[in-house]
Design a protein around this motif. Structure first.
Motif, mmCIF file in Angstrom:
data_model
loop_
_atom_site.group_PDB
_atom_site.id
_atom_site.type_symbol
_atom_site.label_atom_id
_atom_site.label_comp_id
_atom_site.label_asym_id
_atom_site.label_seq_id
_atom_site.Cartn_x
_atom_site.Cartn_y
_atom_site.Cartn_z
ATOM 1 N N ILE A 185 0.852 -1.381 -0.015
ATOM 2 C CA ILE A 185 -0.050 -0.066 0.010
ATOM 3 C C ILE A 185 1.009 1.221 -0.065
ATOM 4 C CG2 ILE A 185 -1.769 1.283 1.251
ATOM 5 C CD1 ILE A 185 -2.728 -1.413 2.583
ATOM 6 N N ALA A 186 0.663 2.054 -1.018
ATOM 7 C CA ALA A 186 1.549 3.331 -1.309
ATOM 8 C C ALA A 186 0.883 4.455 -1.764
ATOM 9 C CB ALA A 186 2.654 3.079 -2.084
ATOM 10 N N GLY A 187 1.377 5.499 -1.864
ATOM 11 C CA GLY A 187 0.456 6.895 -2.334
ATOM 12 C C GLY A 187 0.950 7.409 -3.600
ATOM 13 N N GLY A 188 0.120 7.098 -4.649
ATOM 14 C CA GLY A 188 0.335 7.482 -5.883
ATOM 15 C C GLY A 188 0.653 6.474 -6.628
ATOM 16 N N GLU A 189 0.293 6.526 -8.121
ATOM 17 C CA GLU A 189 0.511 5.608 -9.335
ATOM 18 C C GLU A 189 1.987 5.223 -9.557
ATOM 19 O OE1 GLU A 189 -1.437 6.822 -12.643
ATOM 20 O OE2 GLU A 189 -3.544 6.669 -11.593
ATOM 21 N N GLU A 190 2.791 6.296 -9.336
ATOM 22 C CA GLU A 190 4.237 6.230 -9.611
ATOM 23 C C GLU A 190 4.915 5.186 -8.624
ATOM 24 O OE1 GLU A 190 8.353 8.712 -10.374
ATOM 25 O OE2 GLU A 190 6.430 9.721 -10.069
ATOM 26 N N LYS A 191 4.717 5.408 -7.429
ATOM 27 C CA LYS A 191 5.127 4.473 -6.583
ATOM 28 C C LYS A 191 4.642 3.052 -6.383
ATOM 29 C CE LYS A 191 6.057 7.918 -2.684
ATOM 30 N NZ LYS A 191 5.617 8.206 -1.239
ATOM 31 N N CYS A 192 3.301 3.047 -6.877
ATOM 32 C CA CYS A 192 2.758 1.718 -7.082
ATOM 33 C C CYS A 192 3.319 0.895 -8.156
ATOM 34 C CB CYS A 192 1.161 1.779 -7.279
ATOM 35 S SG CYS A 192 0.416 2.314 -5.714
ATOM 36 N N ARG A 193 3.585 1.716 -9.511
ATOM 37 C CA ARG A 193 4.320 0.779 -10.397
ATOM 38 C C ARG A 193 5.599 0.574 -10.033
ATOM 39 N NH1 ARG A 193 1.535 5.201 -13.598
ATOM 40 N NH2 ARG A 193 3.599 6.445 -13.160
ATOM 41 N N TRP A 194 6.284 1.342 -9.269
ATOM 42 C CA TRP A 194 8.002 0.945 -8.740
ATOM 43 C C TRP A 194 7.801 -0.217 -8.204
ATOM 44 C CZ3 TRP A 194 10.120 1.764 -3.735
ATOM 45 C CH2 TRP A 194 11.531 1.480 -3.736
ATOM 46 N N LEU A 195 6.636 -0.468 -7.195
ATOM 47 C CA LEU A 195 6.457 -1.907 -6.290
ATOM 48 C C LEU A 195 6.367 -3.044 -7.181
ATOM 49 C CD1 LEU A 195 4.277 -0.313 -3.372
ATOM 50 C CD2 LEU A 195 6.942 -0.869 -3.379
ATOM 51 N N LYS A 196 5.407 -2.616 -8.194
ATOM 52 C CA LYS A 196 5.119 -3.906 -9.181
ATOM 53 C C LYS A 196 6.264 -4.363 -10.186
ATOM 54 C CE LYS A 196 1.121 -4.912 -10.260
ATOM 55 N NZ LYS A 196 -0.276 -5.131 -10.814
ATOM 56 N N ASP A 197 6.678 -3.077 -10.753
ATOM 57 C CA ASP A 197 7.623 -3.270 -11.896
ATOM 58 C C ASP A 197 8.743 -3.628 -11.480
ATOM 59 O OD1 ASP A 197 5.265 -2.821 -13.333
ATOM 60 O OD2 ASP A 197 5.817 -0.915 -14.092
ATOM 61 N N GLU A 198 9.307 -2.907 -10.539
ATOM 62 C CA GLU A 198 10.841 -3.220 -10.198
ATOM 63 C C GLU A 198 11.140 -3.849 -8.904
ATOM 64 O OE1 GLU A 198 13.659 -1.767 -11.477
ATOM 65 O OE2 GLU A 198 12.215 -1.011 -13.293
ATOM 66 N N LEU A 199 10.270 -3.751 -7.910
ATOM 67 C CA LEU A 199 10.502 -4.654 -6.565
ATOM 68 C C LEU A 199 9.481 -6.099 -6.730
ATOM 69 C CD1 LEU A 199 10.341 -2.186 -3.891
ATOM 70 C CD2 LEU A 199 12.270 -2.891 -5.571
ATOM 71 N N LYS A 200 8.703 -6.224 -7.735
ATOM 72 C CA LYS A 200 7.876 -7.523 -8.053
ATOM 73 C C LYS A 200 6.937 -7.814 -7.001
ATOM 74 C CE LYS A 200 10.479 -7.678 -11.923
ATOM 75 N NZ LYS A 200 9.609 -7.274 -13.173
ATOM 76 N N PHE A 201 6.133 -6.636 -6.384
ATOM 77 C CA PHE A 201 5.325 -7.038 -5.641
ATOM 78 C C PHE A 201 3.966 -7.769 -6.414
ATOM 79 C CE2 PHE A 201 7.700 -4.853 -2.671
ATOM 80 C CZ PHE A 201 6.961 -4.389 -1.281
ATOM 81 N N ASP A 202 3.210 -8.468 -5.681
ATOM 82 C CA ASP A 202 2.194 -9.055 -6.418
ATOM 83 C C ASP A 202 1.059 -8.252 -6.822
ATOM 84 O OD1 ASP A 202 3.033 -12.299 -6.511
ATOM 85 O OD2 ASP A 202 3.277 -11.598 -4.486
ATOM 86 N N ALA A 203 0.865 -7.131 -5.964
ATOM 87 C CA ALA A 203 -0.120 -6.049 -6.181
ATOM 88 C C ALA A 203 0.203 -4.820 -5.347
ATOM 89 C CB ALA A 203 -1.402 -6.505 -5.676
ATOM 90 N N ALA A 204 -0.112 -3.780 -5.804
ATOM 91 C CA ALA A 204 0.055 -2.711 -5.282
ATOM 92 C C ALA A 204 -1.263 -1.495 -5.185
ATOM 93 C CB ALA A 204 1.229 -1.840 -5.928
ATOM 94 N N ILE A 205 -1.557 -1.061 -4.043
ATOM 95 C CA ILE A 205 -2.770 -0.445 -3.590
ATOM 96 C C ILE A 205 -2.098 1.205 -3.678
ATOM 97 C CG2 ILE A 205 -4.933 -0.300 -2.459
ATOM 98 C CD1 ILE A 205 -4.343 -2.915 -3.919
ATOM 99 N N ASP A 206 -3.150 1.785 -4.370
ATOM 100 C CA ASP A 206 -2.918 3.458 -4.109
ATOM 101 C C ASP A 206 -3.863 3.908 -3.200
ATOM 102 O OD1 ASP A 206 -2.524 6.154 -4.349
ATOM 103 O OD2 ASP A 206 -3.053 6.197 -6.586
ATOM 104 N N TYR A 207 -3.500 4.360 -1.795
ATOM 105 C CA TYR A 207 -4.410 4.550 -0.952
ATOM 106 C C TYR A 207 -5.038 6.097 -1.399
ATOM 107 C CZ TYR A 207 -0.761 7.654 1.140
ATOM 108 O OH TYR A 207 0.067 8.566 1.376
ATOM 109 N N LYS A 208 -4.539 6.953 -2.381
ATOM 110 C CA LYS A 208 -5.084 7.931 -2.748
ATOM 111 C C LYS A 208 -6.314 7.928 -3.636
ATOM 112 C CE LYS A 208 -0.524 10.668 -2.198
ATOM 113 N NZ LYS A 208 0.150 11.478 -2.794
ATOM 114 N N ASN A 209 -6.377 6.617 -4.133
ATOM 115 C CA ASN A 209 -7.353 6.279 -4.968
ATOM 116 C C ASN A 209 -8.710 6.197 -4.085
ATOM 117 O OD1 ASN A 209 -9.579 4.565 -6.624
ATOM 118 N ND2 ASN A 209 -7.928 4.420 -7.937
ATOM 119 N N PRO A 210 -10.012 6.976 -4.551
ATOM 120 C CA PRO A 210 -10.955 6.774 -3.769
ATOM 121 C C PRO A 210 -11.627 5.366 -3.458
ATOM 122 C CG PRO A 210 -11.623 7.761 -5.978
ATOM 123 C CD PRO A 210 -10.055 7.721 -5.662
ATOM 124 N N ASN A 211 -11.133 4.451 -4.184
ATOM 125 C CA ASN A 211 -11.770 2.957 -4.275
ATOM 126 C C ASN A 211 -10.640 2.050 -3.697
ATOM 127 O OD1 ASN A 211 -14.302 3.642 -5.642
ATOM 128 N ND2 ASN A 211 -13.237 3.671 -7.538
#
Length: 344
Positions: A185-211
């Motif tokens: 769980i991180a704030g912002g699409e860029e951070k979430c992309r880094w988690l998934k693309d670079e660090l290979k997390f299975d999923a990344a949740i953007d807490y700034k997204n209303p959903n």
């Protein structure tokens, strides 16, 4: 050898306890002479100062694992520095050390204390930035929190809050090494992309997204076995509701409430812990000081094998320390947050 009388030490001394965000007004930025060394003392020039959520705790007059920084004292802070003078056989001039250096350019020390100075090994490929972060206290915190309290089992699901931060980014990668499904769980699409693309997390949740709460449910269809908690508040509450039977709740930090005098945001109902037999345990890295070498060796090995990636956010200048600390609470950093005080 340069005489200490020719050197001036600039330092931040705590002037007032912050009410909310930290500002320069909470400190006196002073310059003083450096005394001549006594027997067994060393003079260390600070190179990197580590900015951590615990800095904010140390400024507060509250019950904590170390005594609060007293008004008028140099602000406590971890860092890496170079020994430029030594009257102690354990510390050679020119060697690099890590430990509590404080928010200052120089420190005179005998190397002992509650958090003793440690001589850093000279290892190829390991920069001082890495030793201050992924291969230092950051990595050690992730390691002991996950393996000693989280007790990961292959195939389980772990959620990590503040996942793009210093500890969160490392613990997520340790989880992948251990065969976990890792959701960050991180704030912002860029951070979430880094988690998934670079660090290979299975999923990344953007807490700034209303959903984001629905996205969390979608990413944890089988519930959560391990919660590595760094944030507290609404995020902690949402993950807590997803915990499985016999889940483990690794309480590393509650950063969302450190600038708030009302701790109600960090409270959760204890009833689910009883019904689901959830283990909730907090920890402080100094609990494991005798085992630091064990953890550092494994982390460095994984880094050499390309299994752990790292990133640092580096701010130039000691004078930037107070306002830069707020980046931790604003989500303004990626990976380890460091102040570069001087050149190596």
């Amino acid at each position: 050898m340069t005489s200490t009388m020719q050197l001036k030490n600039r330092q931040f001394r705590l002037k007032t306890r912050p009410n909310g965000r930290v500002t320069k007004d909470n400190f006196d930025f002073v310059e003083e002479n450096i005394p001549e060394l006594a027997k067994d003392q060393i003079l260390v020039r600070t190179i990197y100062l580590s900015l951590d959520p615990t800095n904010r705790i140390w400024m507060s007059d509250m019950e904590q694992y170390l005594p609060p920084v007293q008004i008028g004292d140099v602000m406590r802070g971890l860092g890496i520095g170079k020994v430029i003078q030594s009257k102690n056989s354990k510390f050679k001039e020119g060697s690099y050390v890590s430990g509590v250096l404080g928010w200052q350019e120089y420190v005179v020390s005998d190397g002992r204390g509650a958090w003793p100075l440690t001589v850093l090994p000279k290892l190829p490929g390991l920069s001082l930035e890495i030793m201050a972060g992924a291969a230092g206290m950051t990595g050690l915190t992730a390691y002991f929190g996950l393996y000693e309290i989280g007790k990961p089992k292959e195939g389980e699901t772990m959620v990590v809050s503040a996942a793009a931060g210093a500890v969160g980014s490392i613990v997520g990668q340790l989880g992948k090494i251990s065969g976990l499904r890792v959701v960050g769980i991180a704030g912002g699409e860029e951070k979430c992309r880094w988690l998934k693309d670079e660090l290979k997390f299975d999923a990344a949740i953007d807490y700034k997204n209303p959903n984001w709460k629905q996205h969390l449910e979608d990413a944890t269809p089988n519930g959560v076995d391990i919660n590595f908690e760094n944030v507290g508040g609404e995020i902690m509450e949402a993950v807590y509701k997803r915990m499985n039977l016999h889940g483990r709740f690794v309480l590393c930090g509650l950063i969302s409430g450190y600038n708030d005098t009302d701790d109600s945001k960090s409270r959760i109902s204890i009833a689910p812990a009883l019904m689901k037999r959830i283990k909730i345990e907090g920890f402080i890295i100094t609990d494991y000081v005798q085992r630091f070498q064990e953890a550092a060796t494994k982390i460095i090995m994984w880094m050499a094998a390309g299994k752990i990636k790292h990133k640092e956010t580096i701010i130039e200048g000691l004078d930037k320390a107070p306002e830069s600390l707020n980046l931790l609470f604003d989500g303004g950093n990626v990976g380890k947050l460091l102040i570069k005080v001087s050149e190596p």
